[in-house]
Every structure is written in C-alpha cells, then in structure tokens.
Design a protein around this motif. Structure first.
Motif, PDB file in Angstrom:
ATOM      1  N   TYR A   1      13.262  -1.984  -7.217  1.00 51.95           N
ATOM      2  CA  TYR A   1      12.048  -2.761  -7.419  1.00 51.95           C
ATOM      3  C   TYR A   1      12.325  -4.002  -8.269  1.00 51.95           C
ATOM      4  O   TYR A   1      13.265  -4.032  -9.076  1.00 51.95           O
ATOM      5  N   ALA A   2      11.452  -5.013  -8.099  1.00 53.69           N
ATOM      6  CA  ALA A   2      11.602  -6.269  -8.845  1.00 53.69           C
ATOM      7  C   ALA A   2      11.318  -6.027 -10.330  1.00 53.69           C
ATOM      8  O   ALA A   2      10.535  -5.136 -10.677  1.00 53.69           O
TER       9      ALA A   2
ATOM     10  N   LYS B   1       9.711  -6.761 -14.158  1.00 57.23           N
ATOM     11  CA  LYS B   1       8.304  -7.025 -14.512  1.00 57.23           C
ATOM     12  C   LYS B   1       7.893  -8.485 -14.299  1.00 57.23           C
ATOM     13  O   LYS B   1       6.822  -8.758 -13.765  1.00 57.23           O
ATOM     14  N   ASN B   2       8.768  -9.415 -14.710  1.00 59.53           N
ATOM     15  CA  ASN B   2       8.351 -10.827 -14.604  1.00 59.53           C
ATOM     16  C   ASN B   2       8.232 -11.317 -13.159  1.00 59.53           C
ATOM     17  O   ASN B   2       7.707 -12.388 -12.907  1.00 59.53           O
ATOM     18  N   GLU B   3       8.696 -10.529 -12.213  1.00 60.94           N
ATOM     19  CA  GLU B   3       8.547 -10.933 -10.805  1.00 60.94           C
ATOM     20  C   GLU B   3       7.550 -10.024 -10.069  1.00 60.94           C
ATOM     21  O   GLU B   3       7.367 -10.137  -8.855  1.00 60.94           O
ATOM     22  N   THR B   4       6.949  -9.101 -10.821  1.00 63.36           N
ATOM     23  CA  THR B   4       6.036  -8.150 -10.165  1.00 63.36           C
ATOM     24  C   THR B   4       4.608  -8.699 -10.148  1.00 63.36           C
ATOM     25  O   THR B   4       4.126  -9.228 -11.143  1.00 63.36           O
ATOM     26  N   ILE B   5       3.943  -8.536  -9.011  1.00 63.83           N
ATOM     27  CA  ILE B   5       2.554  -9.004  -8.871  1.00 63.83           C
ATOM     28  C   ILE B   5       1.650  -7.780  -8.726  1.00 63.83           C
ATOM     29  O   ILE B   5       1.878  -6.928  -7.867  1.00 63.83           O
TER      30      ILE B   5
ATOM     31  N   HIS C   1       0.172 -10.874 -14.422  1.00 65.96           N
ATOM     32  CA  HIS C   1       0.041 -11.495 -13.107  1.00 65.96           C
ATOM     33  C   HIS C   1      -0.737 -10.587 -12.155  1.00 65.96           C
ATOM     34  O   HIS C   1      -0.158  -9.761 -11.450  1.00 65.96           O
TER      35      HIS C   1
ATOM     36  N   GLU D   1      10.379  -7.037   0.875  1.00 68.51           N
ATOM     37  CA  GLU D   1      10.041  -7.903  -0.256  1.00 68.51           C
ATOM     38  C   GLU D   1       8.679  -7.509  -0.850  1.00 68.51           C
ATOM     39  O   GLU D   1       8.491  -7.467  -2.064  1.00 68.51           O
TER      40      GLU D   1
ATOM     41  N   GLN E   1       8.995  -4.337  -2.843  1.00 67.61           N
ATOM     42  CA  GLN E   1       9.736  -4.521  -4.099  1.00 67.61           C
ATOM     43  C   GLN E   1       8.916  -5.250  -5.154  1.00 67.61           C
ATOM     44  O   GLN E   1       8.977  -4.951  -6.330  1.00 67.61           O
ATOM     45  N   LYS E   2       8.101  -6.230  -4.716  1.00 63.31           N
ATOM     46  CA  LYS E   2       7.447  -7.126  -5.676  1.00 63.31           C
ATOM     47  C   LYS E   2       6.006  -6.783  -6.018  1.00 63.31           C
ATOM     48  O   LYS E   2       5.484  -7.218  -7.029  1.00 63.31           O
ATOM     49  N   TYR E   3       5.312  -6.072  -5.147  1.00 63.97           N
ATOM     50  CA  TYR E   3       3.879  -5.858  -5.363  1.00 63.97           C
ATOM     51  C   TYR E   3       3.593  -4.439  -5.842  1.00 63.97           C
ATOM     52  O   TYR E   3       4.363  -3.521  -5.571  1.00 63.97           O
TER      53      TYR E   3
END
Ligand code: SF4
Length: 501
Positions: free
Chosen positions: A37-38, A40-44, A68, A119, A122-124
């Motif tokens: 997983y991404a 924290k700073n890239e997680t939405i 975010h 993606e 991983q990010k959401y």
C-alpha cells in the motif's frame, strides 16, 4: 487483516462430501495477492453517507488540518444497482446504496480517469460507519470488501467509524494512517453540527421562499463561506453571523398553511437526500409540505446515551456486588460527559450565531422515558427506542401534522418498530397521523402515492388549524423574517406565527 475464518468442508448430514463434487470454502476477506500500500502522504481517504452539505463540509474541514479526504457524490439509483450486482443477496437497502456508491466511484476512477485498479487499491481508503450490529451494521465492512473484490478491487482498504464506540476501528495499519487526535474529532464534530444547523434552516425556509431556488442558492453561498473559514482557520462563530446577513435577504412568505411533516426512521434512509429515499424531502416540499429533518446530531446523542446507559448498568452491578468501580469506567464517564458538553456547546453557539432559535437539542432522558413502556431501552439495533419516542413526542406536543417513518427494505430493526411497536402506539394515540413507508430502491410510484394519501390528511389539518385563527389587518414584517421563530402549541409554522401576534 480482520476476519480469519478457517476453510470448512460442506457435508451432508452423514458427513459425505461427494454430493458437492468439490470442497466448498467459507468467505475470507483477505486479498488473494499481497499488496504494497501507498504511504500515508500518498493515501487518499474517501468518505460519504451523510447529507450532501455535511459531506462537503467535512471534506474541507479535515483538509484544513492536513488530512486528505474526498467526499463521494450522493448515492443514486445507479449506485443501488451496482450494490445489488456486486453485493450479497438479502442486504438492507442502505447497504446496497452505500456499497454500490463506492463501487461506482472507483469504477469511474478506473474507466473515466484512467487509473489502474492496482493503483486505486494501493492509494485509496474508505472510511465508513459501522458497528457491532445487531443488524447488518455489524457486517458493513465485509459487505464492502466482498463487493469490491467482485468488482475488481480486491484488497481495497475499508475502516469504520463505530457508532457504538465513537472511535475508528479497523485494521491496525489502517488506523495508523488516520490521525485520530482530539483536533481531528473536534473539527469533525464542528463540521457535522454546522451542517445540521444549515440543513434545519434550509428545511424551515425553503417551503416559504418567494423566488424558487433562492434558499438553495443562499445555502450554497453560506457553505462556500464556511468552507473558506475552515480552510483559512477563521472564527466559525463570526462566519455564521455573516451567513445570517445572507439568509435575511431571502424573501419569504411564511403565512402559508403548510403541513408539517416529521421525517424519521432508520438513520440513513431518513437522512439521505436522493434516490435512497426517493428524494422524499424534496417530494414533500413540492407537494406543499414543510419537513422536519433528522439531524445527524440526534444519532450522535443516541450513541452517547447508549454508552451512558450501559455504563450505569455496570455501575449498578458493581455497587450491588460491592465491587469498586474501576478506572476505565470512571474514564468512560468523563469522556461521555465531555462529548455531551461539546456537542451541546457547539450547537448552541453556532445556532445562535446564524439565527436558529427555538430549536431544542434532543433531551435523551425525556425520549427514553416516553418510549420505555413500549420498547426496551436495552435494544441497540437501528435507532433503538428513538423512533417510538419521536412519534409519541410529536403527538403529545403537537409538533407535526404527519410523521413518516422511512424503513429501508430488508431492515430488521426498523421493520420491527414501524410495523410492530408503532401499531400499539397509534392505537393508544388515535390522533396520530403516522405512515411507515418502505424504500426498496424500486417501486417509486407506490411510495409516492402512499405519501400523498397521508399528506392529504395532514394538509387538511394544517388548513383547519390556520383558519381557526384570526388574521390581523396589519401583518408585522417580522413574520416573514426567518429569525422570528415564536414558540406555541400549534404545529404549522403559519399558525404558530398568527398565534404569536
Ligand atoms: S438499521 Fe436496518 S437499514 Fe440500517 S444497517 Fe441495520 S439493518 Fe440496515
């Protein structure tokens, strides 16, 4: 990950597997492949499920403290269809709408915005409401995971805001992504309460507007103004005072005899403003009624009351068995008290600033005593005893001409109360104009026709109440000003105003 069920063998009564032809396995909500997983700073974080205005305010409020968050669009009929397509059979209506809404949003990210499914996974992350049941609330996270896996998003992360615990619960690694500081909770509660206040005022003003759309436009201007105040960390009370000036400019004619309709029932179904309840509030307004909506604050107050009720029982048991009350019980008592004080203080302060007078924060003790002879106070499913209490309060205190209970298709707690307990209540309070109405996502024509029939009676009552009062020759200007909210024993707004002159 959360559920770790072991593989089980399905057998007939003799323990024979052969009739199945293959070994059946139980559901496991762990992803098939390992996922990185991404950070924290890239997680939405995605949120949704309250009113449109509240979701938008929460998004801005949480962004103002560096989180975010993105609010999902309002669930619509397409969301419901996707929920049905990818969800389990036999779920309640809010599950289909909310689960399908997330699937729809992620599919749009993939198909319209060009993100790959990997993606997105991983990010959401989605933050939702959940709980331990006893209804389907206890299964929400698993339902989401099952539908998302089948829609091509295996391993998508979900965590829940537990209505009975008031804290985020979920997988450890997910909890770490959420900065659950007091600052986070305070700003969240402020956004919810301000959203409640704006919604209540919108419902009070819109039926009486002289220019169609003027109230919605003023509300949107207020929302943008408040969002800016969150972003720029400005004083919210002062901002709401400024909104008061905006709302005062909306021309109203409040001396119209309109039926007042209390809309209650299952939390989501009664609150949502869209296809989830066939746009019930807007339909009622178009048919000449004024709605009393259910603010989210009521649900928060119920959760606090339930926690306090449980605690009181633990303390009684401790006293009876001569056991000392432990530190965690005392700590919970302090937290409950602080939460109650915070909600009441924020609500009173902000309501006063924008000009919502004469609005009572629900008195949970009074509501409990009104309903306890009809429905046990120990049952926590759905809205517990609150639906019963609201109906009795509405009749006893003449708060509305019609009470509508919205019960979603497949909802166990709401059906038991609306079809079972409320029958006894209405037989004991024969003047009650009560309609329990089911939302299934389909069959809108039947829904609207039943509402229209009950509304006809309510409109008659509103007219009679109004016509029984004499209209003075000179109507004071204040009658049409939303800030003038006199108290009286009449249900309708126009009758309340006349009775106050
Ligand atoms: S209260 Fe009813 S509609 Fe709401 S989650 Fe539970 S079963 Fe579903």
């Amino acid at each position: 990950m959360s559920v770790a069920c072991s593989t089980v063998k399905m057998t007939d009564k003799n323990g024979d597997l052969s009739f199945l032809g293959q070994e059946a396995t139980q559901w496991r909500d762990v992803p098939e492949k390992e996922i990185i997983y991404a950070p924290k700073n890239e997680t939405i974080m995605l949120i949704g499920g309250l009113t449109i205005l509240q979701d938008k305010l929460i998004e801005t409020a949480l962004r103002s403290i560096g989180e975010h968050f993105i609010a999902l669009p309002n669930p619509d009929f397409e969301s419901f269809q996707k929920g049905k397509a990818f969800g389990n059979k036999g779920q309640c209506n809010p599950t289909y709408f909310t689960v399908g809404n997330l699937v729809k949003y992620l599919q749009d990210l993939r198909d319209k915005k060009g993100l790959s499914a990997e993606e997105i996974v991983q990010k959401y992350l989605y933050v939702t409401a959940g709980g331990c049941g006893p209804c389907r609330f206890g299964m929400y996270i698993t339902e989401y995971k099952k539908a998302l896996r089948d829609a091509g998003f295996d391993g998508f992360r979900i965590t829940s805001f537990e209505h009975d615990k008031g804290i985020f619960q979920g997988e450890d690694e997910v909890e770490q992504l959420l900065n659950l500081s007091p600052k986070f909770f305070i700003i969240l509660v402020k956004a919810i309460i301000i959203g409640d206040i704006l919604n209540i005022l919108g419902y009070k003003m819109r039926p009486y507007e002289l220019e169609v759309g003027a109230v919605d436009q003023a509300m949107e201007t207020c929302r943008l103004h408040i969002s800016k105040a969150f972003e720029e960390k400005k004083n919210l009370t002062k901002t709401l005072w400024e909104c008061r000036a905006l709302l005062k400019k909306v021309p109203l004619n409040r001396l119209q005899a309109k039926a007042k309709v209390l809309v209650m029932g299952e939390f989501w179904a009664a609150m949502t403003e869209g296809d989830g309840n066939y746009n019930l509030h807007r339909f009622l307004e178009a048919e000449g009624a004024e709605c009393i909506p259910q603010p989210v604050m009521n649900r928060l107050m119920l959760s606090i009351w339930e926690a306090e009720h449980k605690l009181s029982k633990q303390e009684t048991l401790a006293t009876q068995s001569d056991t000392r009350i432990d530190f965690s019980t005392m700590k919970s008592r302090i937290m409950i008290k602080s939460a109650k004080v915070a909600i009441k203080t924020f609500f009173s302060m902000y309501a006063k600033a924008i000009g919502l007078h004469n609005y009572e924060i629900p008195n949970m003790e009074k509501l409990a005593s009104l309903s306890e002879q009809y429905y046990t106070l120990d049952c926590e499913g759905g809205e517990g005893h609150l639906e019963v209490a609201h109906l009795i309060e509405s009749v006893k205190e003449n708060l509305s001409h019609l009470t509508i209970s919205v019960k979603p298709f497949g909802c166990m707690p709401s059906s038991a109360v609306s079809d079972g307990i409320q029958s006894l209540v209405t037989s004991r309070f024969p003047t009650a104009n009560f309609l329990a109405i089911e939302t299934s996502g389909e069959g809108a024509a039947n829904f609207y026709s039943r509402v229209q029939m009950a509304l006809f009676k309510a409109k008659q009552a509103a007219k009679e109440e109004f016509e029984a009062l004499s209209i003075p020759q000179n109507i004071p200007e204040k009658c049409h000003n939303y800030l003038y909210q006199p108290h009286s024993n009449k249900a309708g707004t126009a009758a309340q105003l006349l009775a106050s002159l």
